[in-house]
Write an enzyme that holds these catalytic residues in place. Structure first.
Site, mmCIF file in Angstrom:
data_model
loop_
_atom_site.group_PDB
_atom_site.id
_atom_site.type_symbol
_atom_site.label_atom_id
_atom_site.label_comp_id
_atom_site.label_asym_id
_atom_site.label_seq_id
_atom_site.Cartn_x
_atom_site.Cartn_y
_atom_site.Cartn_z
ATOM 1 N N TRP A 130 -31.281 -13.675 -62.174
ATOM 2 C CA TRP A 130 -30.511 -12.503 -62.602
ATOM 3 C C TRP A 130 -31.424 -11.682 -63.528
ATOM 4 O O TRP A 130 -31.912 -12.224 -64.532
ATOM 5 C CB TRP A 130 -29.269 -12.991 -63.349
ATOM 6 C CG TRP A 130 -28.306 -11.940 -63.769
ATOM 7 C CD1 TRP A 130 -27.845 -10.897 -63.030
ATOM 8 C CD2 TRP A 130 -27.640 -11.863 -65.040
ATOM 9 N NE1 TRP A 130 -26.937 -10.167 -63.760
ATOM 10 C CE2 TRP A 130 -26.797 -10.747 -64.990
ATOM 11 C CE3 TRP A 130 -27.675 -12.630 -66.200
ATOM 12 C CZ2 TRP A 130 -25.997 -10.366 -66.064
ATOM 13 C CZ3 TRP A 130 -26.889 -12.265 -67.263
ATOM 14 C CH2 TRP A 130 -26.056 -11.141 -67.194
ATOM 15 N N ASP A 211 -27.143 -21.749 -67.173
ATOM 16 C CA ASP A 211 -26.308 -20.545 -67.209
ATOM 17 C C ASP A 211 -25.220 -20.730 -66.162
ATOM 18 O O ASP A 211 -25.504 -20.783 -64.965
ATOM 19 C CB ASP A 211 -27.182 -19.325 -66.885
ATOM 20 C CG ASP A 211 -26.360 -18.040 -66.846
ATOM 21 O OD1 ASP A 211 -25.161 -18.072 -67.184
ATOM 22 O OD2 ASP A 211 -26.933 -16.999 -66.464
ATOM 23 N N LYS A 246 -15.795 -13.976 -65.084
ATOM 24 C CA LYS A 246 -15.421 -14.008 -63.660
ATOM 25 C C LYS A 246 -14.248 -14.951 -63.411
ATOM 26 O O LYS A 246 -13.322 -14.603 -62.700
ATOM 27 C CB LYS A 246 -16.605 -14.450 -62.792
ATOM 28 C CG LYS A 246 -17.959 -14.030 -63.289
ATOM 29 C CD LYS A 246 -18.330 -12.614 -62.932
ATOM 30 C CE LYS A 246 -19.476 -12.164 -63.812
ATOM 31 N NZ LYS A 246 -20.200 -11.031 -63.340
HETATM 32 C C1 LIG Z 1 -26.027 -15.197 -63.787
HETATM 33 C C2 LIG Z 1 -25.187 -14.576 -64.839
HETATM 34 N N1 LIG Z 1 -25.219 -15.072 -66.071
HETATM 35 C C3 LIG Z 1 -24.485 -14.570 -67.060
HETATM 36 C C4 LIG Z 1 -23.656 -13.496 -66.859
HETATM 37 C C5 LIG Z 1 -22.925 -12.998 -68.063
HETATM 38 O O1 LIG Z 1 -21.734 -12.462 -67.923
HETATM 39 P P1 LIG Z 1 -20.879 -11.879 -69.135
HETATM 40 O O2 LIG Z 1 -21.758 -11.575 -70.274
HETATM 41 O O3 LIG Z 1 -20.233 -10.679 -68.560
HETATM 42 O O4 LIG Z 1 -19.891 -12.944 -69.463
HETATM 43 C C6 LIG Z 1 -23.586 -12.914 -65.582
HETATM 44 C C7 LIG Z 1 -22.775 -11.725 -65.316
HETATM 45 O O5 LIG Z 1 -22.882 -11.038 -64.348
HETATM 46 C C8 LIG Z 1 -24.378 -13.484 -64.553
HETATM 47 O O6 LIG Z 1 -24.357 -12.997 -63.315
#
Ligand SMILES: Cc1ncc(COP(=O)(O)O)c(C=O)c1O
Length: 395
Positions: A130, A211, A246
């Site tokens: 990511w 993660d 999510k």
């Molecule tokens: C791989 C991954 N890690 C972490 C996150 C963190 O999400 P958030 O900060 O919205 O909870 C996301 C969100 O798209 C993600 O795709």
């Protein structure tokens, strides 16, 4: 002073999403941003969240700051959700966690902890990963190395390449792993492969940093955390960054947890104190609303049941879309798209070139990233045929 600052380019994903929003063509299909969307193209509010929210609205008597580590019911609920209530690490009292602003906040807290322990440590990241991992972790001062992960030829994990590359990761290094539903490729490790990673971490001494932002959207809540649980059982130390964006639909409420699995209780408590000092430097106190909702859901058996059923329906819908998309793409193009059905979670690389992705955008109003990553949850009965025909047309 400020007038020296230049305008910066938009974040590539958010920039594309803005372009899609501005596109007025009726046939538009937006598969850019990683949010779950239902059949009507809306990112829904869970019933369990609505109910918890209604309870909070009547019960809440203050808006005073939360304690720095956040909501207790949230922290203990998240530990059990991630590890399972009977996990040996939990029973051994060697787990601690703090609430963080979203999974991003948790990743950042994890990065601060790593930097405090080993300044400038090397973090091994999957190729690809990511993209936001790099600024989130890099701005703390951590360095990066890549390990091979996705093989575009097989549309699966190049596990042999991954193992070969990780042979160079040693004590003091960190290996960042996607707990499930890999973003961007959707290709996950099998449990046997997680066991090999545990063997390597044991033998070589690197620290896994997991993660997990999509627990429950691959195969189910327990299944998706199986790799993490295995590592937490086998290894003395682990950092986990978890998100409720999510799996509870709490995106804008910024609800996440940084969890530490440590050698013993004393070290677990020490890490909370380190995390709180790091948080104080960045944002002081975590936001309350999302964690109060999630804490209520996780600690109330009726709400928890409602939530689990809703999440299972979401997960089943994504997996159903994967198989429908495979069928439609194969029928429209005559090519093999079996991989879409094997992958997990919201993302898949369709295997198109950047030029083909751009033609889809310009000629067909079909928006995906230049890497051809799509958000599978953006597909629905109303757009799947058009999407399949458009992809076939540019192939
Ligand atoms: C791989 C991954 N890690 C972490 C996150 C963190 O999400 P958030 O900060 O919205 O909870 C996301 C969100 O798209 C993600 O795709």
């Amino acid at each position: 002073m400020l007038d020296q600052l230049q305008r910066l380019p938009a974040d590539p994903i958010l920039g594309l999403a803005a372009m899609a929003r501005a596109d007025t063509r009726a046939a538009k299909v937006d598969l850019t941003v990683g949010i779950y969307m239902d059949e009507t193209g809306v990112c829904p509010v869970f019933d369990a969240v609505r109910e918890a929210q209604a309870m909070l609205a009547t019960d809440e008597i203050t808006k005073a700051y939360l304690p720095p580590a956040g909501v207790d019911a949230f922290n203990s609920g998240m530990q059990k959700l991630l590890l399972g209530a009977e996990h040996p690490a939990l029973l051994g009292a060697r787990v601690s966690s703090v609430q963080a602003p979203g999974g991003c906040g948790a990743l950042r807290i994890g990065a601060e902890i790593i930097h405090a322990a080993t300044p400038g440590a090397t973090v091994w990241v999957s190729d690809p990963t990511w993209p936001v991992h790099l600024p989130l972790l890099g701005s703390v001062g951590l360095q990066f190395s890549n390990y091979r992960y996705y093989d575009p030829a097989t549309h699966g994990v190049n596990f042999q390449g991954m193992v070969e590359d990780l042979k160079s990761a040693g004590a003091g290094d960190v290996v960042l792993l996607h707990g499930c539903c890999h973003n961007p490729c959707g290709a996950d490790l099998s449990l046997a492969q997680w066991a090999v990673v545990a063997d390597m971490a044991e033998a070589q001494g690197f620290l896994p940093f997991i993660d997990i932002a999509y627990q429950g959207l691959g195969d189910g809540l327990d299944e998706d955390a199986a790799g993490l649980r295995l590592l937490a059982e086998r290894l003395p130390e682990l950092i986990v960054a978890a998100s409720c964006s999510k799996n509870m639909g709490l995106y804008r409420e910024r609800t996440g947890a940084a969890m530490f699995v440590c050698r013993d209780q004393e070290n677990a408590e020490a890490l909370v104190s380190q995390a709180l000092v790091a948080a104080r430097r960045i944002y002081s106190m975590p936001p309350a609303h999302g964690a109060l909702i999630a804490g209520k859901i996780l600690s109330d058996s009726k709400l928890d049941r409602t939530w689990r059923v809703e999440l299972m329906e979401m997960c089943a819908r994504i997996n159903g879309l994967r198989s429908d998309l495979r069928t439609k793409l194969e029928a429209a193009s005559g090519r093999d798209f079996a991989f879409i059905e094997k992958e997990k979670g919201m993302f898949s690389f369709l295997g198109l070139s950047a030029e083909q992705a751009s033609r889809l955008r310009e000629d067909y109003a079909v928006y995906m990233l230049d890497s051809s990553r799509i958000n599978v949850a953006g597909v629905n009965a109303g757009n799947i045929d058009y999407l399949a025909e458009s992809v076939a047309a540019v192939l």
